[in-house]
Design an enzyme around this catalytic site. Structure first.
Site, PDB file in Angstrom:
ATOM      1  N   TYR A   1       0.851  -1.199   0.000  1.00  0.00           N
ATOM      2  CA  TYR A   1       0.000   0.000   0.000  1.00  0.00           C
ATOM      3  C   TYR A   1       0.881   1.242   0.000  1.00  0.00           C
ATOM      4  O   TYR A   1       1.753   1.413   0.858  1.00  0.00           O
ATOM      5  CB  TYR A   1      -0.886  -0.013   1.241  1.00  0.00           C
ATOM      6  CG  TYR A   1      -2.103   0.876   1.158  1.00  0.00           C
ATOM      7  CD1 TYR A   1      -3.315   0.375   0.676  1.00  0.00           C
ATOM      8  CD2 TYR A   1      -2.067   2.191   1.595  1.00  0.00           C
ATOM      9  CE1 TYR A   1      -4.451   1.171   0.623  1.00  0.00           C
ATOM     10  CE2 TYR A   1      -3.199   2.993   1.547  1.00  0.00           C
ATOM     11  CZ  TYR A   1      -4.388   2.479   1.062  1.00  0.00           C
ATOM     12  OH  TYR A   1      -5.518   3.273   1.027  1.00  0.00           O
TER      13      TYR A   1
ATOM     14  N   TYR B   1      -5.754   5.426  -7.133  1.00  0.00           N
ATOM     15  CA  TYR B   1      -5.992   5.320  -5.694  1.00  0.00           C
ATOM     16  C   TYR B   1      -7.388   4.770  -5.498  1.00  0.00           C
ATOM     17  O   TYR B   1      -8.365   5.491  -5.618  1.00  0.00           O
ATOM     18  CB  TYR B   1      -5.845   6.697  -5.048  1.00  0.00           C
ATOM     19  CG  TYR B   1      -6.190   6.719  -3.574  1.00  0.00           C
ATOM     20  CD1 TYR B   1      -5.394   6.061  -2.642  1.00  0.00           C
ATOM     21  CD2 TYR B   1      -7.321   7.403  -3.116  1.00  0.00           C
ATOM     22  CE1 TYR B   1      -5.714   6.078  -1.293  1.00  0.00           C
ATOM     23  CE2 TYR B   1      -7.637   7.425  -1.764  1.00  0.00           C
ATOM     24  CZ  TYR B   1      -6.842   6.765  -0.858  1.00  0.00           C
ATOM     25  OH  TYR B   1      -7.154   6.789   0.473  1.00  0.00           O
TER      26      TYR B   1
END
Ligand SMILES: [Zn+2]
Lengths: 393, 332
Positions: free
Chosen positions: A296, A346
């Site tokens: 991430y 995102y």
């Protein structure tokens, strides 16, 4: 700790997404419905086969609205997970738990938002009403002083990490340059054919020192959905099964939401250590068994922390580990081959899970050769989650 | 700002503040002597003709800084335009108009901020000095330490004139163009709306108050930085929680921090810029000597901030509802 019973017995069988854009021109619910429909089609099942839905508590799209939109009919399992992007891999765990327990046969995990054209997380929390509850009061510590954005929350920990480990802004830039290199050859990535150089990273404007603009992920409109079922059912479906070898959530000691500034030091993400311990114990594997990683990357510093917490390198040594092309395709641990959230989109980590699925299936655009196992992580700085996905063997 | 006169003010830039004005007395030795005595200036060339001759001057000269003194109207004097205005009320001179417009914008206070003078040649006793002024600049609305306001610069040009210089205003205006230019002065003022906080800055985002954290904000209002203290095991904690992570007790009181500590980490926020704050905005994570950490603003030069720096809390009242600790250098 005993092995989780769902681990190795459940699988991801479908993935679906919208385009990733800066202005979708459609409602968030419409995006969710499109992605869920695409994932169901990819899995080769019908909407009526779906009996479970999992999403983030921060998602605005009710599962029942999606169910009605696609004619799913009855649902027997619906669940939401808190803590922003930390929920991503947790949705897969919830689905696998429900499947393994026999509560639902096919569960769809989804996340959809107009995070660029609508409510931008990067704009700050200053407008939130000061309600007399603990979630609001958490922000009370930060709102009046102007610490208002995710970038600022991460930066306050990262400054300490850089100071103590000797890592530099260029080390952070190494992550950004790598993500953008991978995105440059991924036609679905927003930054397709737009690699950056270290010089551009260093020259990009400050957002919150020590973070430059190019240390921060983009903001995206889009949706991603993922279908989970049992390994046995997966073997009868058209796609090559992607086995959920391990899925774990973790909250660490002294855990807070983005602002765990009161722990012994600010040099780790103990919650990711909790996740890592479960992933390795459950899968019977370790860092050296991973052929690639999807980590991430909302902000570059926490990628370094994660490499350490997952055990790819020792504490404080990520700055050295990332050198020499180790994270590039062909390197020892290819990372974020889709371009990550800095390069592709995102989507609160859900697009990273989809990339891991494509890698295990063997048809990603930036495919890692002979890939059998891949580790995926969810949002960092918050209670988080992770996955180990593997080929069926 | 109650009214916005930006456009009208812009029209005043470049306008003369009135016809040239001739000083009441020529440059003269008694005034020079008073000046150098008051200033404590011992340079003999201002008062001793012999000393002046020695350095190649024809006579004593006036101290250059007296430039404006030769054109002043005297203790009780007024510029003639004031008496003119009494006769023709419709005429408002540009300088008066500027001050009125700024008053109407809410900028009712005034402070002189700069005075620059330029001397083209020494002035000698007997010379008569005339002055002509023009409004050179009026700034956009600025946020200053005193409050919001506008800066205005008036440029005055000084000339030596002889006895043939006309008396009527129009004649003086024409004649000044051929007079000898001997000096220039730029005088800058700030017209501002008084007040500690700039009125264009909205209040800070309000903290959400619960029964668990109320003590902290009430303590700050009373000028105290309080830390939660477990009455069972003595462990301190911050931010507030109903229970003690060390022993699980729900019983607590508070201790007052001395406010001393060091910077454990920090950021400088550049973007996004929220109107309640000034940017770049430094924010610190302070390790208090009592052992807890706290996130707070830093009243420090951004370039001077470093991890490990010793700091001291100052409690600032931001408004009636909110006081916060701001950390300053412990050395100051
Ligand atoms: Zn205790």
């Amino acid at each position: 700790m005993s092995a989780h019973s769902f681990a190795g017995n459940t699988a991801i069988v479908g993935i679906g997404a919208t385009e990733f854009s800066k202005n979708s021109g459609r409602s968030e619910l419409r995006l969710a419905v499109e992605a869920v429909k695409a994932a169901i089609d990819d899995a080769g099942i019908q909407p009526s086969d779906v009996s479970g839905m999992v999403t983030f508590s921060s998602d605005t799209n009710p599962d029942v609205d999606i169910a009605r939109s696609l004619g799913m009919g009855e649902l027997t399992f619906f669940s939401r997970i808190h803590y922003g992007g930390g929920a991503a891999c947790g949705t897969i765990q919830q689905a696998a738990l429900a499947v393994e327990a026999g509560v639902a046969d096919y569960v769809v995990c989804y996340r959809a938002f107009n995070e660029r054209s609508g409510n931008r997380f990067g704009a700050g929390v200053q407008g939130r009403p000061p309600l007399a509850n603990a979630e609001s009061a958490h922000l009370a510590t930060y709102m009046p002083v102007g610490l208002l954005t995710p970038a600022s929350w991460v930066a306050l920990a990262a400054q300490r990490y850089l100071h103590m480990t000797g890592a530099t802004s260029e080390d952070l830039g190494t992550i950004a340059v790598l993500d953008r290199k991978h995105a440059a050859t991924n036609p679905k990535a927003w930054f397709y054919e737009q690699p950056i150089t270290m010089e551009e990273h260093q020259a990009s404007r400050w957002i919150v020192e020590p973070l430059h603009l190019l240390d921060c992920c983009q903001e995206t409109d889009g949706a991603q959905a993922i279908v989970v079922t049992s390994k046995e059912r997966a073997r009868d479906l058209p796609q090559r099964p992607v086995i959920i070898q391990a899925a774990a959530q973790g909250s660490g000691a002294g855990q807070d939401m983005m602002t765990s500034y009161y722990r012994d030091d600010l040099l780790g993400l103990p919650e990711m250590s909790v996740v890592a311990r479960q992933l390795w114990e459950t899968s019977g594997m370790g860092p050296s068994d991973m052929d690639a990683a999807i980590l991430y990357d909302h902000f570059t510093p926490y990628v370094l922390y994660q490499l350490e917490e997952l055990g790819f390198c020792a504490k404080g040594e990520a700055k050295d580990f990332i050198q020499g092309g180790r994270l590039e395709i062909g390197g020892e641990l290819p990372m974020n081959m889709h371009g990550g959230q800095l390069g592709e989109a995102y989507l609160h980590g859900m697009n990273g899970i989809a990339e891991a699925v494509r890698q295990v299936r063997g048809h990603a655009v930036n495919q890692v050769e002979s890939l059998e196992n891949i580790v995926v992580t969810a949002g960092t700085g918050v209670p988080t989650s992770g996955l180990v996905l593997s080929t069926d063997r | 700002m109650t009214q916005d006169h930006s456009h009208s003010l812009a029209e005043l830039v470049g306008q003369s503040t009135g016809p040239p004005w001739v000083g009441l007395d020529p440059v003269n030795e008694p005034m020079i002597r008073h000046w150098v005595e008051a200033m404590g200036d011992a340079n003999p060339i201002y008062v001793d003709a012999g000393a002046a001759l020695e350095v190649g001057l024809e006579s004593v000269i006036a101290p250059p800084t007296m430039l404006q003194a030769w054109s002043m109207v005297g203790l009780t004097g007024t510029l003639e335009r004031d008496s003119q205005r009494g006769q023709v009320k419709e005429i408002e001179h540009p300088n008066d108009r500027m001050m009125r417009l700024l008053d109407e914008e809410g900028f009712t206070s005034v402070v002189a901020t700069n005075c620059e003078q330029e001397y083209l040649r020494p002035l000698k006793p007997g010379e008569r000095i005339a002055v002509s002024s023009v409004i050179e600049t009026i700034s956009d609305v600025k946020k200053t330490g005193l409050g919001v306001g506008r800066f205005s610069t008036t440029r005055s040009d000084f000339y030596v004139v002889d006895d043939s210089f006309p008396e009527d205003p129009e004649g003086r205006t024409n004649a000044i163009t051929s007079a000898e230019h001997v000096g220039t002065m730029r005088f800058r003022i700030l017209k501002f709306a008084p007040g500690a906080q700039a009125p264009t800055m909205p209040p800070r985002p309000r903290p959400a108050i619960t029964q668990d954290n109320e003590y902290f904000y009430e303590g700050l209002k009373a000028g105290k930085l309080l830390i939660q203290h477990c009455t069972e095991c003595g462990t301190l904690r911050h931010p507030s929680l109903p229970g003690c992570g060390a022993c699980g007790s729900l019983e607590w009181d508070t201790v007052e921090s001395a406010g001393a500590g060091e910077i454990y980490s920090f950021v400088v926020v550049h973007y996004p810029q929220v109107p309640s704050f000034e940017y770049p905005l430094p924010i610190g994570l302070i390790a208090l000597d009592e052992g807890t950490r706290i996130v707070a603003n830093l009243d420090l030069d951004v370039d001077s901030i470093a991890i490990g720096m010793r700091v001291q809390a100052r409690i600032d009242k931001l408004d009636d509802e909110l006081s916060l600790p701001i950390f300053i250098s412990a050395a100051s």
